[in-house]
Write a protein that holds these residues in place. Structure first.
Motif, PDB file in Angstrom:
ATOM      1  N   PRO A 195       0.808  -1.218   0.000  1.00  0.00           N
ATOM      2  CA  PRO A 195       0.000   0.000   0.000  1.00  0.00           C
ATOM      3  C   PRO A 195       0.836   1.260   0.000  1.00  0.00           C
ATOM      4  N   GLY A 196       2.071   1.206   0.450  1.00  0.00           N
ATOM      5  CA  GLY A 196       2.904   2.397   0.523  1.00  0.00           C
ATOM      6  C   GLY A 196       3.601   2.754  -0.769  1.00  0.00           C
ATOM      7  N   ALA A 197       3.366   2.028  -1.878  1.00  0.00           N
ATOM      8  CA  ALA A 197       4.007   2.354  -3.142  1.00  0.00           C
ATOM      9  C   ALA A 197       3.575   3.734  -3.594  1.00  0.00           C
ATOM     10  N   ARG A 198       4.505   4.499  -4.129  1.00  0.00           N
ATOM     11  CA  ARG A 198       4.222   5.876  -4.510  1.00  0.00           C
ATOM     12  C   ARG A 198       3.602   5.963  -5.897  1.00  0.00           C
ATOM     13  N   VAL A 199       2.765   6.982  -6.048  1.00  0.00           N
ATOM     14  CA  VAL A 199       2.180   7.249  -7.364  1.00  0.00           C
ATOM     15  C   VAL A 199       3.217   7.960  -8.215  1.00  0.00           C
ATOM     16  N   ALA A 200       3.480   7.423  -9.380  1.00  0.00           N
ATOM     17  CA  ALA A 200       4.448   8.026 -10.299  1.00  0.00           C
ATOM     18  C   ALA A 200       3.757   8.782 -11.431  1.00  0.00           C
ATOM     19  N   THR A 201       2.631   8.246 -11.920  1.00  0.00           N
ATOM     20  CA  THR A 201       1.891   8.887 -13.008  1.00  0.00           C
ATOM     21  C   THR A 201       0.391   8.697 -12.780  1.00  0.00           C
ATOM     22  N   VAL A 202      -0.396   9.515 -13.472  1.00  0.00           N
ATOM     23  CA  VAL A 202      -1.856   9.381 -13.450  1.00  0.00           C
ATOM     24  C   VAL A 202      -2.333   9.369 -14.895  1.00  0.00           C
ATOM     25  N   GLU A 203      -2.983   8.291 -15.273  1.00  0.00           N
ATOM     26  CA  GLU A 203      -3.508   8.166 -16.634  1.00  0.00           C
ATOM     27  C   GLU A 203      -4.996   8.501 -16.627  1.00  0.00           C
TER      28      GLU A 203
ATOM     29  N   LYS B 225       0.837  13.869  -8.347  1.00  0.00           N
ATOM     30  CA  LYS B 225       1.000  13.549  -9.762  1.00  0.00           C
ATOM     31  C   LYS B 225      -0.325  13.778 -10.486  1.00  0.00           C
ATOM     32  N   SER B 226      -0.237  14.225 -11.758  1.00  0.00           N
ATOM     33  CA  SER B 226      -1.443  14.624 -12.473  1.00  0.00           C
ATOM     34  C   SER B 226      -1.510  14.027 -13.868  1.00  0.00           C
ATOM     35  N   GLY B 227      -2.735  13.904 -14.348  1.00  0.00           N
ATOM     36  CA  GLY B 227      -3.019  13.536 -15.733  1.00  0.00           C
ATOM     37  C   GLY B 227      -4.150  14.416 -16.215  1.00  0.00           C
ATOM     38  N   VAL B 228      -4.278  14.604 -17.523  1.00  0.00           N
ATOM     39  CA  VAL B 228      -5.275  15.537 -18.042  1.00  0.00           C
ATOM     40  C   VAL B 228      -6.102  14.901 -19.158  1.00  0.00           C
ATOM     41  N   SER B 229      -7.260  15.531 -19.381  1.00  0.00           N
ATOM     42  CA  SER B 229      -8.115  15.210 -20.525  1.00  0.00           C
ATOM     43  C   SER B 229      -8.579  16.529 -21.116  1.00  0.00           C
ATOM     44  N   HIS B 230      -8.468  16.663 -22.429  1.00  0.00           N
ATOM     45  CA  HIS B 230      -8.837  17.895 -23.120  1.00  0.00           C
ATOM     46  C   HIS B 230     -10.272  17.762 -23.642  1.00  0.00           C
ATOM     47  N   ILE B 231     -11.136  18.684 -23.204  1.00  0.00           N
ATOM     48  CA  ILE B 231     -12.563  18.634 -23.541  1.00  0.00           C
ATOM     49  C   ILE B 231     -12.913  19.764 -24.489  1.00  0.00           C
ATOM     50  N   THR B 232     -13.631  19.439 -25.551  1.00  0.00           N
ATOM     51  CA  THR B 232     -14.172  20.433 -26.478  1.00  0.00           C
ATOM     52  C   THR B 232     -15.693  20.409 -26.380  1.00  0.00           C
ATOM     53  N   VAL B 233     -16.275  21.566 -26.089  1.00  0.00           N
ATOM     54  CA  VAL B 233     -17.730  21.672 -25.948  1.00  0.00           C
ATOM     55  C   VAL B 233     -18.283  22.343 -27.199  1.00  0.00           C
ATOM     56  N   THR B 234     -19.288  21.728 -27.802  1.00  0.00           N
ATOM     57  CA  THR B 234     -19.874  22.230 -29.042  1.00  0.00           C
ATOM     58  C   THR B 234     -21.326  22.636 -28.827  1.00  0.00           C
ATOM     59  N   GLU B 235     -21.871  23.384 -29.794  1.00  0.00           N
ATOM     60  CA  GLU B 235     -23.280  23.756 -29.758  1.00  0.00           C
ATOM     61  C   GLU B 235     -24.143  22.504 -29.885  1.00  0.00           C
ATOM     62  N   ILE B 236     -25.369  22.598 -29.363  1.00  0.00           N
ATOM     63  CA  ILE B 236     -26.307  21.490 -29.521  1.00  0.00           C
ATOM     64  C   ILE B 236     -26.668  21.374 -30.999  1.00  0.00           C
ATOM     65  N   PRO B 237     -26.492  20.217 -31.609  1.00  0.00           N
ATOM     66  CA  PRO B 237     -26.803  20.088 -33.039  1.00  0.00           C
ATOM     67  C   PRO B 237     -28.285  20.303 -33.296  1.00  0.00           C
TER      68      PRO B 237
ATOM     69  N   PRO C 257      -4.171   6.042 -11.082  1.00  0.00           N
ATOM     70  CA  PRO C 257      -2.820   6.261 -10.562  1.00  0.00           C
ATOM     71  C   PRO C 257      -1.956   5.032 -10.828  1.00  0.00           C
ATOM     72  N   GLN C 258      -0.688   5.252 -11.172  1.00  0.00           N
ATOM     73  CA  GLN C 258       0.235   4.159 -11.478  1.00  0.00           C
ATOM     74  C   GLN C 258       1.559   4.375 -10.763  1.00  0.00           C
ATOM     75  N   ASP C 259       2.254   3.258 -10.492  1.00  0.00           N
ATOM     76  CA  ASP C 259       3.570   3.368  -9.873  1.00  0.00           C
ATOM     77  C   ASP C 259       4.638   3.542 -10.953  1.00  0.00           C
ATOM     78  N   SER C 260       5.890   3.459 -10.553  1.00  0.00           N
ATOM     79  CA  SER C 260       6.986   3.692 -11.499  1.00  0.00           C
ATOM     80  C   SER C 260       7.084   2.634 -12.579  1.00  0.00           C
ATOM     81  N   THR C 261       6.440   1.500 -12.381  1.00  0.00           N
ATOM     82  CA  THR C 261       6.447   0.440 -13.387  1.00  0.00           C
ATOM     83  C   THR C 261       5.157   0.409 -14.202  1.00  0.00           C
ATOM     84  N   ASP C 262       4.350   1.469 -14.068  1.00  0.00           N
ATOM     85  CA  ASP C 262       3.062   1.588 -14.750  1.00  0.00           C
ATOM     86  C   ASP C 262       2.020   0.616 -14.219  1.00  0.00           C
ATOM     87  N   ALA C 263       2.272   0.042 -13.069  1.00  0.00           N
ATOM     88  CA  ALA C 263       1.271  -0.840 -12.450  1.00  0.00           C
ATOM     89  C   ALA C 263       0.220   0.029 -11.756  1.00  0.00           C
ATOM     90  N   PRO C 264      -1.064  -0.298 -11.944  1.00  0.00           N
ATOM     91  CA  PRO C 264      -2.117   0.519 -11.332  1.00  0.00           C
ATOM     92  C   PRO C 264      -2.098   0.434  -9.814  1.00  0.00           C
TER      93      PRO C 264
END
Length: 197
Positions: A38-46, A114-126, A66-73
């Motif tokens: 449980p004490g493994a550190r977070v290295a990245t966030v996908e 540690k952080s990860g992002v998602s880019h959102i585009t909002v459009t008009e209602i069709p 969240p993932q550790d240095s070996t990309d394990a969740p």
């Protein structure tokens, strides 16, 4: 008399192979301990999906891992969600992003610094094209005013005549827009030969 060693000697190749095997086992054990500790550190966030397009008023579910240095969740690690432009796209504590106004926004998930992002585009209602137009009622019956009549002239043009509230007869069509004398209650013109008023 010299005593001979009867135990077989291990060749250099066998010793090298054994050492490599031991190293592999140790590394595998360390990785297993790191993943399960449980004490493994977070290295990245996908964050998935990394990009998304949302119409105004609609939502999209984002997921942070969240993932550790070996990309394990690393499950069950706390994640905080934020938006750099909430007027365009906001996000709740569960990672549900909502489109508010047309534009772009970046949603960030943070865990243990540690952080990860998602880019959102909002459009008009069709807009939805018109498929059908309903007119109600579909059929109707109109009664003809007894004071209104129609006939045709020699050229086939239609002429209409009607008596207004003032009793004056008006004709339309066929090039005839004349007004005739008002009628009295008996339907005769005023000042006719019978002297009715």
């Amino acid at each position: 008399m010299a005593l001979s060693n009867s135990a077989p000697r291990m060749s250099g190749a066998r010793r090298t192979g054994l050492a490599v095997l031991v190293c592999v086992i140790v590394v595998a054990c360390e990785r297993h301990v790191e993943q399960s500790t449980p004490g493994a550190r977070v290295a990245t966030v996908e964050v998935t999906p990394p990009t998304a397009t949302v119409p105004v008023g609609q939502t999209v579910q984002l997921t942070a891992t969240p993932q550790d240095s070996t990309d394990a969740p690393l499950p069950d690690r706390p994640v905080a969600w934020t938006s750099d432009n909430p007027a365009v796209a906001s996000v709740d504590v569960n990672g549900v992003a909502t489109g508010n106004t047309p534009g772009s926004a970046t949603i960030t998930a943070t865990s243990e610094g540690k952080s990860g992002v998602s880019h959102i585009t909002v459009t008009e209602i069709p807009s939805v094209p018109v498929a059908t137009v309903t007119v109600s009622p579909p059929t109707a019956t109109v009664e003809v005013d007894p004071d209104c009549s129609a006939d045709g002239d020699a050229e086939g043009r239609q002429r209409w005549s009607a008596h207004g509230p003032d009793g004056v007869e008006r004709r339309h069509g066929g090039g005839d827009g004349e007004r005739k004398r008002p009628r009295d209650r008996k339907g005769l013109g005023r000042g006719d030969d019978h002297g009715h008023e």
